[in-house]
Motif scaffolding. Structure first.
Motif, PDB file in Angstrom:
ATOM      1  N   GLN A  61      41.318  40.366  45.030  1.00  0.00           N
ATOM      2  CA  GLN A  61      40.883  39.082  45.395  1.00  0.00           C
ATOM      3  C   GLN A  61      39.617  38.665  44.235  1.00  0.00           C
ATOM      4  O   GLN A  61      39.531  37.543  43.762  1.00  0.00           O
ATOM      5  N   LEU A  85      39.586  35.862  41.540  1.00  0.00           N
ATOM      6  CA  LEU A  85      38.661  34.700  41.502  1.00  0.00           C
ATOM      7  C   LEU A  85      38.036  34.767  40.235  1.00  0.00           C
ATOM      8  O   LEU A  85      37.719  33.614  39.823  1.00  0.00           O
ATOM      9  N   THR A 111      32.038  29.239  42.446  1.00  0.00           N
ATOM     10  CA  THR A 111      33.125  29.603  43.625  1.00  0.00           C
ATOM     11  C   THR A 111      33.551  28.346  44.456  1.00  0.00           C
ATOM     12  O   THR A 111      34.717  28.267  44.932  1.00  0.00           O
ATOM     13  N   LEU A 132      41.802  31.078  48.289  1.00  0.00           N
ATOM     14  CA  LEU A 132      41.658  31.998  47.465  1.00  0.00           C
ATOM     15  C   LEU A 132      42.756  32.863  47.650  1.00  0.00           C
ATOM     16  O   LEU A 132      43.505  33.495  46.897  1.00  0.00           O
ATOM     17  N   ALA A 160      35.271  35.261  49.102  1.00  0.00           N
ATOM     18  CA  ALA A 160      34.671  34.068  48.853  1.00  0.00           C
ATOM     19  C   ALA A 160      33.297  34.278  49.450  1.00  0.00           C
ATOM     20  O   ALA A 160      32.455  33.350  48.654  1.00  0.00           O
TER      21      ALA A 160
END
Length: 466
Positions: free
Chosen positions: A283, A287, A354, A415, A447
């Motif tokens: 992840q 990202l 983000t 995400l 996140a």
């Protein structure tokens, strides 16, 4: 009311607003009423002073100022809504023209969320560590469990590595014993590193009844950061004895009957931990790739607030609990003030980007958050904050932070959707399947970590402490 919008840059606009004077009537009436309650004029009862008398005695300007201050937020909000702006922070308002009985003109400059175009992200590819548990890993896990079931027995000899000592301690600074510098009956394992720097060298070779003195920098208490002269008296030396690694140990330390079953369970636990770490790694790397694909302008004022919030949280929440100040923290970390500033700014930029990107994905994909998802997230946040679910929920409601939690869950789902569309392989070339029930929860944590310390949204537990 008329309004127009001028784009100053991708993240800031200027609103120009013209307000017909008749639209100030309600605010003018409220201003006269407020002044009526605050002043006294001979010959008139309090609250019954005519408007013309207030104008004569205190000036029409004072009334206009009160009325405009009351009305500006309403007119600003109407202009923002009419232009369908997604504003960030407070505006800088400038009254450009105010003519009694004619017009009110003002401008408002404010940061806005930038328009973000998210390209096709299905081609993202990342590489992660494989899930591999060796016999050495299992041995280490079992040995750590074995250490927890170690017993001790007093010995009549000098202290050695691994021995458990019972100590009386006294710390002096500038020749004076500190009020919080005395402790008796302290249990300490040589080599554990759990007390003061230098204590291991001081106590090794000392028998029960013996003393040693050494200097060490205190990391907590009333004299944190200062050099202290520490006198330590050894009242007992005990040898640690580990249980035999056999079926009896397995029955003592677990619900299993055999050592083989215990080792199998240890292997399974390690695999689960590595699987979680692998998912988190995937992840984080997805990202990073996603942020590289998207051009995200960052509002200067929001970035400044974000940096200040992160510094505040570090200094007043994290370091304060550890008894450290920023200078000492940087010394321990081996970082200069310039490096710290750069790292903080980079983290703040990443956090803002983000949040912007994932929020845009939430809107584009029309992702919704169910009550069940929100409740699960609240329970998890409560556990990590050290508060009970009821306490955390109350703090969230009182702080009007329910939308913040909804946003966190939604960004986690966004995400997770990107990760699902990406190609994830381990370093052995094997495709990694991350489509389990925990993916959205883990993606939410990733996140949150990227956006941690956000000046735009602050966690309930931190607001509660502030």
């Amino acid at each position: 009311m008329k309004s127009a919008v001028e784009n100053l840059n991708p993240t800031r606009v200027r609103l120009t607003v013209e307000v017909p004077f008749e639209e100030l009537k309600d605010s003018l009436d409220a201003a006269y009423k407020k002044i009526n309650q605050q002043v006294t004029v001979k010959g008139f009862r309090k609250g019954k002073i005519p408007a013309r008398v207030i104008d004569q005695r205190f000036g029409r300007g004072a009334v206009l100022e009160e009325a405009v201050n009351d009305a500006l937020p309403k007119f600003y909000t109407e202009a923002v809504n009419e232009a369908e702006l997604n504003v960030l922070g407070q505006p800088e308002v400038d009254i450009t023209e105010l003519k009694d009985n004619e017009t009110l003109n003002f401008t408002a400059e404010v940061d806005v969320r930038p328009t973000i175009e998210i390209p096709d992200y299905s081609g993202i590819e990342v590489e992660v560590d494989p899930i591999e548990v060796s016999e050495e890993d299992v041995d280490k896990a079992v040995e750590e469990l074995r250490e927890r079931f170690a017993s001790t027995s007093p010995v009549e000899r000098a202290a050695e590595d691994g021995d458990v000592l019972t100590l009386d301690l006294q710390a002096k600074v500038d020749g004076e014993v500190l009020p919080d510098g005395v402790a008796d009956g302290v249990s300490y394992t040589i080599g554990s590193g759990e007390l003061l720097a230098g204590i291991d060298d001081a106590v090794k070779g000392v028998e029960a009844g013996g003393e040693a003195t050494f200097t060490s920098e205190l990391t907590g208490g009333s004299a944190a950061g200062k050099e202290a002269e520490v006198t330590v008296k050894v009242t007992q030396v005990a040898k640690r004895e580990l249980p035999e690694l056999d079926d009896d140990f397995a029955q003592l330390a677990s619900e299993f009957d055999t050592l083989e079953e215990l080792r199998a369970d240890s292997r399974s636990r390690l695999e689960n931990m590595k699987q979680y770490d692998q998912a988190t790694q995937a992840q984080e790397r997805v990202l990073e790739k996603l942020l590289e694909l998207v051009e995200v302008p960052v509002p200067e004022k929001l970035l400044e607030d974000e940096i200040n919030t992160r510094k505040h949280n570090l200094e007043h929440h994290q370091l304060g609990q550890m008894g450290l100040d920023l200078e000492k923290y940087l010394e321990i970390q081996g970082k200069s003030a310039e490096e710290f500033e750069t790292e903080t700014k980079d983290a703040a930029v990443k956090g803002i980007k983000t949040q912007f990107v994932l929020d845009e994905l939430v809107n584009r994909e029309k992702l919704n958050v169910s009550q069940e998802e929100l409740t699960e997230h609240l329970m998890r946040r409560a556990a990590s904050s050290g508060m009970s679910p009821d306490q955390f929920a109350q703090a969230v409601v009182e702080g009007n932070q329910v939308p913040m939690l909804v946003g966190e869950v939604a960004r986690g789902k966004a995400l997770a959707a990107v990760v699902e569309a990406a190609t994830v392989k381990d370093t052995n070339g094997e495709v990694v399947d991350l489509s389990d029930d925990e993916e959205e929860t883990e993606a939410g944590e990733t996140a949150e970590a990227a956006a941690e310390g956000s000046a735009e949204e602050k966690p309930a537990e931190e607001k509660n402490e502030a």
